[in-house]
Design a protein around this motif. Structure first.
Motif, PDB file in Angstrom:
ATOM      1  N   ILE A 103      59.369  62.329  48.284  1.00 45.50           N
ATOM      2  CA  ILE A 103      60.155  62.817  49.407  1.00 45.50           C
ATOM      3  C   ILE A 103      61.373  63.575  48.890  1.00 45.50           C
ATOM      4  O   ILE A 103      62.048  63.116  47.969  1.00 45.50           O
ATOM      5  CB  ILE A 103      60.614  61.652  50.304  1.00 45.50           C
ATOM      6  CG1 ILE A 103      59.414  60.927  50.886  1.00 45.50           C
ATOM      7  CG2 ILE A 103      61.509  62.146  51.427  1.00 45.50           C
ATOM      8  CD1 ILE A 103      59.775  59.686  51.655  1.00 45.50           C
ATOM      9  N   GLY A 104      61.667  64.712  49.511  1.00 44.62           N
ATOM     10  CA  GLY A 104      62.890  65.456  49.212  1.00 44.62           C
ATOM     11  C   GLY A 104      62.764  66.424  48.057  1.00 44.62           C
ATOM     12  O   GLY A 104      61.675  66.735  47.580  1.00 44.62           O
ATOM     13  N   ASP A 105      63.900  66.890  47.594  1.00 48.85           N
ATOM     14  CA  ASP A 105      64.002  67.866  46.516  1.00 48.85           C
ATOM     15  C   ASP A 105      64.083  67.130  45.180  1.00 48.85           C
ATOM     16  O   ASP A 105      65.108  66.545  44.837  1.00 48.85           O
ATOM     17  CB  ASP A 105      65.244  68.731  46.732  1.00 48.85           C
ATOM     18  CG  ASP A 105      65.429  69.774  45.655  1.00 48.85           C
ATOM     19  OD1 ASP A 105      64.543  69.927  44.796  1.00 48.85           O
ATOM     20  OD2 ASP A 105      66.481  70.444  45.676  1.00 48.85           O
ATOM     21  N   ALA A 106      63.010  67.179  44.421  1.00 50.38           N
ATOM     22  CA  ALA A 106      62.941  66.446  43.154  1.00 50.38           C
ATOM     23  C   ALA A 106      63.871  67.014  42.091  1.00 50.38           C
ATOM     24  O   ALA A 106      64.116  66.354  41.080  1.00 50.38           O
ATOM     25  CB  ALA A 106      61.505  66.418  42.641  1.00 50.38           C
ATOM     26  N   TYR A 112      70.087  62.998  42.423  1.00 45.44           N
ATOM     27  CA  TYR A 112      70.133  61.770  43.215  1.00 45.44           C
ATOM     28  C   TYR A 112      68.784  61.416  43.847  1.00 45.44           C
ATOM     29  O   TYR A 112      68.660  60.379  44.482  1.00 45.44           O
ATOM     30  CB  TYR A 112      71.201  61.880  44.304  1.00 45.44           C
ATOM     31  CG  TYR A 112      72.587  62.055  43.746  1.00 45.44           C
ATOM     32  CD1 TYR A 112      73.192  61.052  43.004  1.00 45.44           C
ATOM     33  CD2 TYR A 112      73.274  63.238  43.934  1.00 45.44           C
ATOM     34  CE1 TYR A 112      74.457  61.216  42.471  1.00 45.44           C
ATOM     35  CE2 TYR A 112      74.553  63.416  43.410  1.00 45.44           C
ATOM     36  CZ  TYR A 112      75.135  62.396  42.679  1.00 45.44           C
ATOM     37  OH  TYR A 112      76.384  62.569  42.152  1.00 45.44           O
ATOM     38  N   ASN A 113      67.790  62.275  43.686  1.00 46.92           N
ATOM     39  CA  ASN A 113      66.489  61.997  44.265  1.00 46.92           C
ATOM     40  C   ASN A 113      65.877  60.768  43.606  1.00 46.92           C
ATOM     41  O   ASN A 113      65.933  60.607  42.385  1.00 46.92           O
ATOM     42  CB  ASN A 113      65.561  63.203  44.109  1.00 46.92           C
ATOM     43  CG  ASN A 113      64.278  63.037  44.881  1.00 46.92           C
ATOM     44  OD1 ASN A 113      63.405  62.280  44.477  1.00 46.92           O
ATOM     45  ND2 ASN A 113      64.180  63.733  45.988  1.00 46.92           N
ATOM     46  N   ALA A 114      65.291  59.877  44.410  1.00 46.76           N
ATOM     47  CA  ALA A 114      64.720  58.629  43.899  1.00 46.76           C
ATOM     48  C   ALA A 114      63.342  58.815  43.274  1.00 46.76           C
ATOM     49  O   ALA A 114      62.803  57.886  42.689  1.00 46.76           O
ATOM     50  CB  ALA A 114      64.625  57.613  45.040  1.00 46.76           C
ATOM     51  N   LEU A 115      62.760  60.023  43.413  1.00 43.45           N
ATOM     52  CA  LEU A 115      61.416  60.302  42.901  1.00 43.45           C
ATOM     53  C   LEU A 115      60.417  59.272  43.412  1.00 43.45           C
ATOM     54  O   LEU A 115      59.613  58.722  42.673  1.00 43.45           O
ATOM     55  CB  LEU A 115      61.407  60.372  41.368  1.00 43.45           C
ATOM     56  CG  LEU A 115      62.293  61.446  40.752  1.00 43.45           C
ATOM     57  CD1 LEU A 115      62.246  61.364  39.233  1.00 43.45           C
ATOM     58  CD2 LEU A 115      61.901  62.831  41.228  1.00 43.45           C
ATOM     59  N   SER A 116      60.485  59.009  44.722  1.00 45.90           N
ATOM     60  CA  SER A 116      59.670  57.983  45.361  1.00 45.90           C
ATOM     61  C   SER A 116      58.957  58.557  46.575  1.00 45.90           C
ATOM     62  O   SER A 116      59.433  59.494  47.202  1.00 45.90           O
ATOM     63  CB  SER A 116      60.577  56.824  45.789  1.00 45.90           C
ATOM     64  OG  SER A 116      59.926  55.967  46.678  1.00 45.90           O
ATOM     65  N   GLU A 117      57.822  57.941  46.909  1.00 44.54           N
ATOM     66  CA  GLU A 117      57.086  58.298  48.107  1.00 44.54           C
ATOM     67  C   GLU A 117      57.705  57.658  49.349  1.00 44.54           C
ATOM     68  O   GLU A 117      57.404  58.034  50.471  1.00 44.54           O
ATOM     69  CB  GLU A 117      55.625  57.834  48.018  1.00 44.54           C
ATOM     70  CG  GLU A 117      54.866  58.414  46.857  1.00 44.54           C
ATOM     71  CD  GLU A 117      54.892  57.519  45.631  1.00 44.54           C
ATOM     72  OE1 GLU A 117      55.776  56.638  45.535  1.00 44.54           O
ATOM     73  OE2 GLU A 117      54.052  57.714  44.751  1.00 44.54           O
TER      74      GLU A 117
END
Length: 118
Positions: free
Chosen positions: A84-87, A91-96
């Motif tokens: 989800i979001g901008d990888a 701060y992106n969690a790199l998670s679905e």
């Protein structure tokens, strides 16, 4: 048991209640989205139930634990999986399941704390 015949119980996590049993033609993974009776749910957890038949354990049923959700508009492909979001943001969690701690509901493009990861 063939995936197209897989009996699956859908369980809402909060408040905990069964939303019913369905037969799915795909194996739901945590992070996937499931549409049921006009509502969208995020799959949080999957549990298998086995049954002993002719001396062998066979997959009998799957239970998926879900929460109400909206399908994310922003997604990024990272190492063969969608997050989800901008990888590219640090701060992106790199998670679905979780975008980030700064602005978990998004969107990333309006976030004033967005920083490119180096």
């Amino acid at each position: 048991m063939e995936p197209e015949n897989l009996p699956t119980e859908v369980i809402l996590t909060h408040p905990r209640q069964s939303l019913g049993n369905v037969k799915l033609d795909w194996m739901p993974q945590p992070g996937n989205y499931l549409d049921l009776e006009g509502k969208t749910y995020a799959v949080l957890e999957r549990r298998h139930q086995y049954q002993l038949k002719s001396g062998r354990y066979c997959l009998h049923k799957v239970a998926v634990y879900v929460q109400s959700a909206q399908r994310p508009i922003e997604k990024s492909l990272v190492q063969g999986r969608w997050v989800i979001g901008d990888a590219t943001c640090r701060y992106n969690a790199l998670s679905e399941l979780l975008r980030c701690v700064v602005k978990p509901d998004g969107p990333c493009k309006l976030c004033r704390d967005r920083e490119s990861s180096d």
